[in-house]
Structures are given as structure tokens and as C-alpha cells.
Scaffold this active site. Structure first.
Site, PDB file in Angstrom:
ATOM      1  N   GLY A  12      -1.721  -2.025  30.616  1.00  0.00           N
ATOM      2  CA  GLY A  12      -0.394  -2.552  30.929  1.00  0.00           C
ATOM      3  C   GLY A  12       0.724  -1.683  30.365  1.00  0.00           C
ATOM      4  O   GLY A  12       0.524  -0.931  29.416  1.00  0.00           O
ATOM      5  N   HIS A 154      15.230  -6.668  36.487  1.00  0.00           N
ATOM      6  CA  HIS A 154      13.988  -6.055  36.004  1.00  0.00           C
ATOM      7  C   HIS A 154      13.333  -5.278  37.142  1.00  0.00           C
ATOM      8  O   HIS A 154      13.677  -5.436  38.305  1.00  0.00           O
ATOM      9  CB  HIS A 154      13.003  -7.127  35.505  1.00  0.00           C
ATOM     10  CG  HIS A 154      13.295  -7.607  34.123  1.00  0.00           C
ATOM     11  ND1 HIS A 154      14.124  -8.674  33.877  1.00  0.00           N
ATOM     12  CD2 HIS A 154      12.868  -7.174  32.906  1.00  0.00           C
ATOM     13  CE1 HIS A 154      14.208  -8.876  32.576  1.00  0.00           C
ATOM     14  NE2 HIS A 154      13.462  -7.975  31.956  1.00  0.00           N
ATOM     15  N   LYS A 158       7.657  -7.197  38.055  1.00  0.00           N
ATOM     16  CA  LYS A 158       7.716  -8.425  37.231  1.00  0.00           C
ATOM     17  C   LYS A 158       7.482  -9.658  38.103  1.00  0.00           C
ATOM     18  O   LYS A 158       8.079  -9.790  39.176  1.00  0.00           O
ATOM     19  CB  LYS A 158       9.081  -8.506  36.532  1.00  0.00           C
ATOM     20  CG  LYS A 158       9.176  -9.646  35.528  1.00  0.00           C
ATOM     21  CD  LYS A 158      10.386  -9.485  34.631  1.00  0.00           C
ATOM     22  CE  LYS A 158      10.557 -10.648  33.682  1.00  0.00           C
ATOM     23  NZ  LYS A 158       9.463 -10.755  32.726  1.00  0.00           N
TER      24      LYS A 158
HETATM   25  P1  NAD Z   1       1.624  -5.226  33.131  1.00  0.00           P
HETATM   26  O1  NAD Z   1       1.282  -5.927  34.422  1.00  0.00           O
HETATM   27  O2  NAD Z   1       1.931  -3.778  33.155  1.00  0.00           O
HETATM   28  O3  NAD Z   1       0.457  -5.440  32.083  1.00  0.00           O
HETATM   29  C1  NAD Z   1      -0.279  -6.615  31.917  1.00  0.00           C
HETATM   30  C2  NAD Z   1      -1.652  -6.139  31.563  1.00  0.00           C
HETATM   31  O4  NAD Z   1      -2.428  -7.213  31.038  1.00  0.00           O
HETATM   32  C3  NAD Z   1      -2.419  -5.588  32.771  1.00  0.00           C
HETATM   33  O5  NAD Z   1      -2.692  -4.230  32.554  1.00  0.00           O
HETATM   34  C4  NAD Z   1      -3.693  -6.404  32.776  1.00  0.00           C
HETATM   35  O6  NAD Z   1      -4.815  -5.614  33.100  1.00  0.00           O
HETATM   36  C5  NAD Z   1      -3.755  -6.852  31.316  1.00  0.00           C
HETATM   37  N1  NAD Z   1      -4.683  -7.954  31.141  1.00  0.00           N
HETATM   38  C6  NAD Z   1      -4.833  -9.054  31.886  1.00  0.00           C
HETATM   39  N2  NAD Z   1      -5.847  -9.797  31.396  1.00  0.00           N
HETATM   40  C7  NAD Z   1      -6.333  -9.135  30.307  1.00  0.00           C
HETATM   41  C8  NAD Z   1      -7.374  -9.390  29.378  1.00  0.00           C
HETATM   42  N3  NAD Z   1      -8.129 -10.486  29.487  1.00  0.00           N
HETATM   43  N4  NAD Z   1      -7.589  -8.498  28.387  1.00  0.00           N
HETATM   44  C9  NAD Z   1      -6.827  -7.399  28.267  1.00  0.00           C
HETATM   45  N5  NAD Z   1      -5.837  -7.097  29.139  1.00  0.00           N
HETATM   46  C10 NAD Z   1      -5.592  -7.956  30.138  1.00  0.00           C
HETATM   47  O7  NAD Z   1       2.830  -6.062  32.496  1.00  0.00           O
HETATM   48  P2  NAD Z   1       3.799  -5.587  31.322  1.00  0.00           P
HETATM   49  O8  NAD Z   1       5.047  -5.030  31.891  1.00  0.00           O
HETATM   50  O9  NAD Z   1       3.020  -4.804  30.325  1.00  0.00           O
HETATM   51  O10 NAD Z   1       4.178  -7.003  30.693  1.00  0.00           O
HETATM   52  C11 NAD Z   1       3.198  -7.841  30.086  1.00  0.00           C
HETATM   53  C12 NAD Z   1       3.864  -9.130  29.661  1.00  0.00           C
HETATM   54  O11 NAD Z   1       4.802  -8.851  28.626  1.00  0.00           O
HETATM   55  C13 NAD Z   1       4.645  -9.840  30.763  1.00  0.00           C
HETATM   56  O12 NAD Z   1       4.499 -11.234  30.610  1.00  0.00           O
HETATM   57  C14 NAD Z   1       6.072  -9.426  30.497  1.00  0.00           C
HETATM   58  O13 NAD Z   1       7.020 -10.333  30.993  1.00  0.00           O
HETATM   59  C15 NAD Z   1       6.059  -9.409  28.993  1.00  0.00           C
HETATM   60  N6  NAD Z   1       7.112  -8.619  28.347  1.00  0.00           N
HETATM   61  C16 NAD Z   1       7.598  -9.132  27.193  1.00  0.00           C
HETATM   62  C17 NAD Z   1       8.528  -8.434  26.468  1.00  0.00           C
HETATM   63  C18 NAD Z   1       9.003  -9.009  25.156  1.00  0.00           C
HETATM   64  O14 NAD Z   1       9.783  -8.348  24.434  1.00  0.00           O
HETATM   65  N7  NAD Z   1       8.516 -10.201  24.780  1.00  0.00           N
HETATM   66  C19 NAD Z   1       8.999  -7.198  26.928  1.00  0.00           C
HETATM   67  C20 NAD Z   1       8.477  -6.678  28.108  1.00  0.00           C
HETATM   68  C21 NAD Z   1       7.514  -7.408  28.817  1.00  0.00           C
END
Ligand code: NAD
Length: 266
Positions: A12, A154, A158
Site C-alpha cells: 500500500g 484526494h 481513495k
Molecule cells: P492502499 O490501497 O494503497 O493500501 C492499502 C493496502 O492494504 C493494500 O496494499 C492492501 O493490499 C493492504 N492490505 C489489505 N489487507 C491486508 C492484510 N490482511 N494484510 C496486509 N495488508 C493488507 O491505501 P493507502 O493509500 O495506503 O491507505 C490505506 C488506509 O490509510 C486508507 O484507509 C486511507 O484512508 C488511510 N490513510 C490514513 C492516513 C492518516 O493519516 N490516518 C493518511 C493517508 C491514508
């Protein structure tokens, strides 16, 4: 003492940014990087993700908590719940950045994690967490006389909308004005033809390109407008904040810690 950190979401965008931030942190060690089962990254070297040839671990599809002090999880609600359960069972603290939990999932997360220290935030950047404070002040001073609108933008990948950060900003404003966001939020104005509902907070959303994350809260009153805007330039802002949170909660007793606690704003 070096903090041993496990990171989920190896493929991710955020998982990779967090893995790099951990690897770059002198007081921390990336001991585990976990990808979704079936991912082509499983079994490959984590060095390719963190960009540091000295990183000797292989990416795994299993979260091994044996030699781990803390887990940082930015994945999907379903997998975050599984990871939270494993952390609670092993007594390992967790930092959760995943957004988009339903109310039922959030309640499950909170009860599951009761036995451990945890820090969950919709946005781990310093600027956004400071913005919550500024919004609260602005809402107290000019909220009652203003039309309040929140816009967020975004990247096109997303899946949840409005963003968790936009909702948290709305909550900061609503709380400061003594309201519940659920009562005053307006997410869709297409169903009814009517003028703006006084006292409401309107949300609008852009999903386009590779925008990392932009949030603007507008207070429009008679004769003047105040806008509070935050723009994230790269995911490093969130990743660095998550690592800071991990260092803060790692040795804390069980409990829910916020980024305000981490940044000394509470
Ligand atoms: P992304 O789609 O790039 O990554 C999500 C990843 O999770 C994918 O690669 C997927 O393969 C992985 N995944 C799913 N199930 C899994 C498992 N069982 N084990 C390991 N990996 C698994 O999304 P992203 O942009 O990286 O965002 C991820 C989350 O973080 C989203 O919910 C996003 O909204 C959130 N986010 C939060 C913040 C913050 O500051 N809190 C900032 C940016 C993004």
C-alpha cells in the site's frame, strides 16, 4: 532502547511510506513488513520497499508479534480489525491510520483494543492536528454567524468519502459550537431544492489524479470569509506522525491516545 516495529500494508501507499519512515528512524527498527496473503510481494526483500539495502527482512503474509514492540497499520477496515485482534491478544500496542470504518466496525475496534495502548487518527500529520485546534477556536468566535463548508480533495484511488479528516474537522467545529456533527452535517444537496439550511455544515469532495490530501474549512459570514486550509505534500507527513505516535504510546499503559496527546496539544 530500539523500538521494534511491525508494519502492515506492504504494497500500500501508506504502508510503504510508514515502512520507510520506520527504517529512517534511528531509535526504531522495522522487524516485520506484512502484505496481504497472495500479494506478489510476499517472500521478497523489504529492502525494495524501504530503499535501504541493509534492511534484511523478507515481506511476510503473517503478522508475527513474537519480537515486536508495536504495530503500525494503514490498510483496510477488515484487515485492521484482524490486526487489532491479534495485537490485543498478544498485548501489543497499535497505531491505526486506516479510515472508512463503519460505526459498528469502529465500536468493535474500540472494544477489541481495550487491553492495549492504541492511537487511532484519521490524519497523523502535525499540521492537520494543529488545524483541529484552530478550527475549534474559529468556530467559537465566528461559527454562530457563519455558513460553514468543508471541502476535501484526494487521489482517485481513495474509496471512502468524505475523508476521515474532513469528518474530524467537522466534528471539531460542531463540538466547539455545542452540536453533534450527525445533526448538522449535509453531505448531499441534490435530493431537495431548498436554500442553505442555517447552522448546517456542508461537505464536498473531489477525487482526482494523485492529490495526496487537501482540506479547507470555510467560515463565511456577513462581509468576510475565513478559510483554514491544510495541504499534504507527500505521505511522509502522515508516516512521520504515525512513527511519532508509535514512539509515544509504546511504553504507555492501556488506553486510547490521540494525536493531541502525542503532540502535547491536549
Ligand atoms: P492502499 O490501497 O494503497 O493500501 C492499502 C493496502 O492494504 C493494500 O496494499 C492492501 O493490499 C493492504 N492490505 C489489505 N489487507 C491486508 C492484510 N490482511 N494484510 C496486509 N495488508 C493488507 O491505501 P493507502 O493509500 O495506503 O491507505 C490505506 C488506509 O490509510 C486508507 O484507509 C486511507 O484512508 C488511510 N490513510 C490514513 C492516513 C492518516 O493519516 N490516518 C493518511 C493517508 C491514508
Amino acid at each position: 532502547m530500539t523500538l521494534r516495529v511491525a508494519v502492515t500494508g506492504a504494497s500500500g501507499r501508506m504502508g510503504q511510506a510508514v515502512a520507510r519512515a520506520v527504517a529512517a528512524e534511528p531509535d526504531a527498527e522495522l522487524v516485520s513488513l506484512v502484505a496481504r496473503p497472495g500479494s506478489s510481494l510476499v517472500g521478497t526483500s523489504a529492502a525494495s520497499v524501504v530503499g535501504d539495502k541493509r534492511c534484511a527482512i523478507a515481506i511476510s503474509d503473517t503478522l508475527d508479534l513474537q519480537s515486536t514492540d508495536i504495530v503500525i497499520d494503514f490498510t483496510l477496515p477488515e484487515s485492521s480489525l484482524v490486526t487489532a485482534s491479534a495485537c490485543a491478544a498478544a498485548g501489543i500496542p497499535i497505531v491505526i491510520g486506516t479510515t472508512g470504518f463503519t460505526a459498528a466496525e469502529q465500536a468493535e475496534m474500540e472494544s477489541t483494543l481495550a487491553p492495549v495502548a492504541r492511537c487511532q487518527a484519521a490524519n497523523f500529520s502535525m499540521g492537520v492536528n494543529l488545524a483541529y485546534r484552530l478550527l475549534s477556536l474559529a468556530a467559537k468566535v465566528m461559527g454562530a454567524e457563519s455558513d460553514i463548508e468543508i471541502h476535501e480533495a484526494h487521489h482517485k484511488h481513495k474509496i471512502d468519502a468524505p475523508s476521515g479528516t474532513a469528518l474530524a474537522m467537522g466534528r471539531a467545529v460542531a463540538d466547539a459550537m455545542g452540536h453533534s456533527l450527525d445533526d448538522i452535517a449535509r453531505y448531499d444537496r441534490s435530493a431537495k431544492r431548498e436554500v442553505r439550511d442555517p447552522g448546517s455544515i456542508g461537505f464536498s469532495v473531489t477525487r482526482a489524479g494523485e492529490i495526496v490530501g487537501e482540506h479547507t474549512v470555510l467560515f463565511a459570514s456577513e462581509g468576510e470569509q475565513l478559510e483554514i486550509t491544510h495541504k499534504a505534500g507527500s505521505r511522509d507527513a502522515f508516516a512521520n506522525g504515525a512513527v511519532r505516535a508509535a514512539k509515544f504510546i509504546a511504553s504507555k499503559p492501556a488506553g486510547a491516545y490521540t494525536m493531541a496527546d502525542v503532540l502535547g496539544l491536549s
